[in-house]
Design an enzyme around this catalytic site. Structure first.
Site, PDB file in Angstrom:
ATOM      1  N   ARG A 290       6.783   2.089  80.852  1.00  0.00           N
ATOM      2  CA  ARG A 290       7.213   2.357  82.176  1.00  0.00           C
ATOM      3  C   ARG A 290       6.859   1.550  83.081  1.00  0.00           C
ATOM      4  NH1 ARG A 290       2.548   1.665  83.228  1.00  0.00           N
ATOM      5  NH2 ARG A 290       2.658   2.905  85.018  1.00  0.00           N
ATOM      6  N   GLY A 291       6.738   1.656  84.307  1.00  0.00           N
ATOM      7  CA  GLY A 291       6.458   0.668  85.270  1.00  0.00           C
ATOM      8  C   GLY A 291       7.734  -0.173  85.551  1.00  0.00           C
ATOM      9  N   ALA A 292       7.992  -0.219  86.892  1.00  0.00           N
ATOM     10  CA  ALA A 292       9.283  -0.795  87.082  1.00  0.00           C
ATOM     11  C   ALA A 292       9.759  -2.342  86.528  1.00  0.00           C
ATOM     12  CB  ALA A 292       9.378  -1.170  88.731  1.00  0.00           C
TER      13      ALA A 292
ATOM     14  N   ARG B  15      16.292   6.153  84.207  1.00  0.00           N
ATOM     15  CA  ARG B  15      15.343   6.433  85.153  1.00  0.00           C
ATOM     16  C   ARG B  15      15.946   6.092  86.609  1.00  0.00           C
ATOM     17  NH1 ARG B  15       9.224   5.664  84.250  1.00  0.00           N
ATOM     18  NH2 ARG B  15       9.102   7.469  86.063  1.00  0.00           N
TER      19      ARG B  15
ATOM     20  N   ASP C  78       8.097   0.718  93.099  1.00  0.00           N
ATOM     21  CA  ASP C  78       9.306   0.795  91.973  1.00  0.00           C
ATOM     22  C   ASP C  78      10.455   0.500  92.936  1.00  0.00           C
ATOM     23  OD1 ASP C  78       7.181   2.885  90.958  1.00  0.00           O
ATOM     24  OD2 ASP C  78       8.529   2.498  89.493  1.00  0.00           O
TER      25      ASP C  78
ATOM     26  N   LYS D  14       4.562   5.454  93.141  1.00  0.00           N
ATOM     27  CA  LYS D  14       4.099   6.742  92.397  1.00  0.00           C
ATOM     28  C   LYS D  14       3.813   7.925  93.467  1.00  0.00           C
ATOM     29  CE  LYS D  14       4.549   7.479  88.850  1.00  0.00           C
ATOM     30  NZ  LYS D  14       5.503   8.252  88.339  1.00  0.00           N
TER      31      LYS D  14
HETATM   32  O1  MRU Z   1       6.533   6.577  86.440  1.00  0.00           O
HETATM   33  P1  MRU Z   1       5.946   5.190  86.300  1.00  0.00           P
HETATM   34  O2  MRU Z   1       4.599   5.288  85.544  1.00  0.00           O
HETATM   35  O3  MRU Z   1       6.900   4.177  85.794  1.00  0.00           O
HETATM   36  O4  MRU Z   1       5.542   4.623  87.847  1.00  0.00           O
HETATM   37  C1  MRU Z   1       4.997   3.418  87.694  1.00  0.00           C
HETATM   38  C2  MRU Z   1       4.469   3.136  89.061  1.00  0.00           C
HETATM   39  O5  MRU Z   1       4.640   3.790  90.256  1.00  0.00           O
HETATM   40  C3  MRU Z   1       4.019   1.599  89.397  1.00  0.00           C
HETATM   41  O6  MRU Z   1       3.053   1.711  90.383  1.00  0.00           O
HETATM   42  C4  MRU Z   1       5.214   0.762  89.722  1.00  0.00           C
HETATM   43  O7  MRU Z   1       6.341   0.768  88.747  1.00  0.00           O
HETATM   44  C5  MRU Z   1       4.770  -0.649  90.132  1.00  0.00           C
HETATM   45  S1  MRU Z   1       4.542  -1.445  88.383  1.00  0.00           S
HETATM   46  C6  MRU Z   1       4.012  -3.013  88.469  1.00  0.00           C
END
Ligand code: MRU
Length: 364
Positions: free
Chosen positions: A53-55, A90, A244, A255
């Site tokens: 996960r994470g963009a 997603r 994201d 988030k």
């Molecule tokens: O739902 P997630 O865990 O994928 O959400 C991730 C976030 O909100 C991060 O803060 C965002 O992707 C930035 S990651 C470098």
């Protein structure tokens, strides 16, 4: 970054040159495990289940998902089907579309015979580029931390609050929000990170705390509602979050709960910065609240919690009154007016159309 002294990335190709391996983030912080992805379906499910996960890491995994599909069947029809499967995994992080578009464009120019090899090479480039970008974000954001450190009494750390996990686990390496923090720590500038636990999936408590701890960065996990109180009492010098999707006008989607931190920061005069790689900017959107699709996830993520019990076993328990409905909005949008600045690989800019355009003139 390092796990038990060993340098690691979050995604890599296994020794067979075909299987893709990722750190299984659903098992952290209780156990460290690696998951093998052998097909585009494996990659899609890993993104959906938030194994990754994470963009930026979602984008990197999707790129390798396309490569896995091309290793199976490099036909033009399968390329289209793989891209369609992955794009639906997603909805909020725009890096997913960015990475898939790059793969599709590149492979569209290759013959089916060339596609397997070309796809792995392109996905590898996307990963390497992410690492470079995040290192640049770190160097650019480091100046902000150094500036605050210079104003502090000798020996006092710079207190940085972060939300969710925008650390190296959310990227291929370095992280976005954490990259300046790691660089400050590594050069000897004293930092301390307030880590929002980040309900409902606890990416702060589970992942950010895990990676900061393994790198030796002083940190404290706090319930999500604590940040405002800490800011009122002068205990937060700076907020840095990830994102994201950021609009061309500087609205920031991140988030759920990020917006409330930005409001509290504004009310208390605490600088609120967002660290982002340019593939996170959606140049087609201008009004984040109206236009960015907000993912809604299963209510089970709110109603249940997983943890490790006294006997070491991992257990999941219900925490919501039986029968009560729950809602699970995964992201919110912080309007540009609440953002002190955007830390990108090309420099730091105002969160505005003019600011972003000045850093990325060719992407408008
Ligand atoms: O739902 P997630 O865990 O994928 O959400 C991730 C976030 O909100 C991060 O803060 C965002 O992707 C930035 S990651 C470098």
């Amino acid at each position: 970054m390092k796990i038990d002294g060993k340098s690691m990335r979050t995604i890599w190709v296994a020794e067979d040159g075909r299987t893709v391996e990722v750190i299984d983030q659903t098992r952290l912080p209780f156990e460290f495990g690696v998951l093998q992805l052998r097909s585009v379906e494996d990659a899609a499910v890993a993104i959906e289940r938030m194994v990754v996960r994470g963009a930026p890491l979602i984008g990197a995994t999707a790129a390798y998902g396309v490569a896995l599909a091309m290793a199976d069947d490099p036909s033009t029809g399968n390329l289209a089907a793989a891209c369609e499967r992955l794009i639906g995994t997603r909805p909020t992080a725009v890096n997913l579309r960015w990475a898939i578009d790059r793969m599709r464009m590149h492979l569209g120019n290759c013959s089916p015979e060339e596609r397997g090899k070309a796809a792995y090479a392109r996905a590898g480039e996307i990963c390497n580029e992410d690492v470079e970008i995040n290192a640049s974000i770190g160097r650019n954001g480091l100046g902000i931390i150094r500036g605050i450190a210079a104003e502090k009494a000798q020996g006092e750390p710079v207190n940085i609050l972060t939300h969710c996990n925008a650390g190296w686990l959310a990227t291929v390496d370095w992280g976005t929000a954490t990259s300046p923090v790691y660089m400050a720590h590594d050069e000897g500038t004293k930092v301390h990170v307030w880590v929002d636990e980040t309900r409902p999936r606890n990416q702060g408590a589970s992942l950010t705390a895990y990676e900061l701890g393994h790198h030796g960065v002083p940190h404290t996990v706090i319930p999500d509602n604590t940040g405002g109180h800490l800011m009122q009492h002068g205990k937060v010098d700076l907020v840095i979050t990830g994102t994201d999707r950021t609009t061309a006008s500087g609205d920031v989607c991140n988030k759920i709960g990020t917006y409330l931190k930005a409001l509290a920061a504004k009310d208390n005069g605490v600088p609120f910065y967002v660290a982002l790689p340019s593939p996170t900017i959606d140049f087609t959107l201008f009004d984040g609240v109206a236009e960015i699709p907000i993912e809604q996830r299963s209510g089970d993520e709110v109603a249940k919690m997983t943890g490790v019990s006294e006997d070491g076993s991992i257990q999941t328990v219900n925490i919501v009154s039986k029968g009560s409905p729950v809602a699970n909005y995964a992201f919110d949008v912080t309007p540009a007016r609440l953002v002190s600045g955007l830390i990108t690989e090309a420099g730091i800019c105002e969160a505005s159309q003019a600011g972003i355009a000045a850093l990325f003139p060719d992407r408008q």
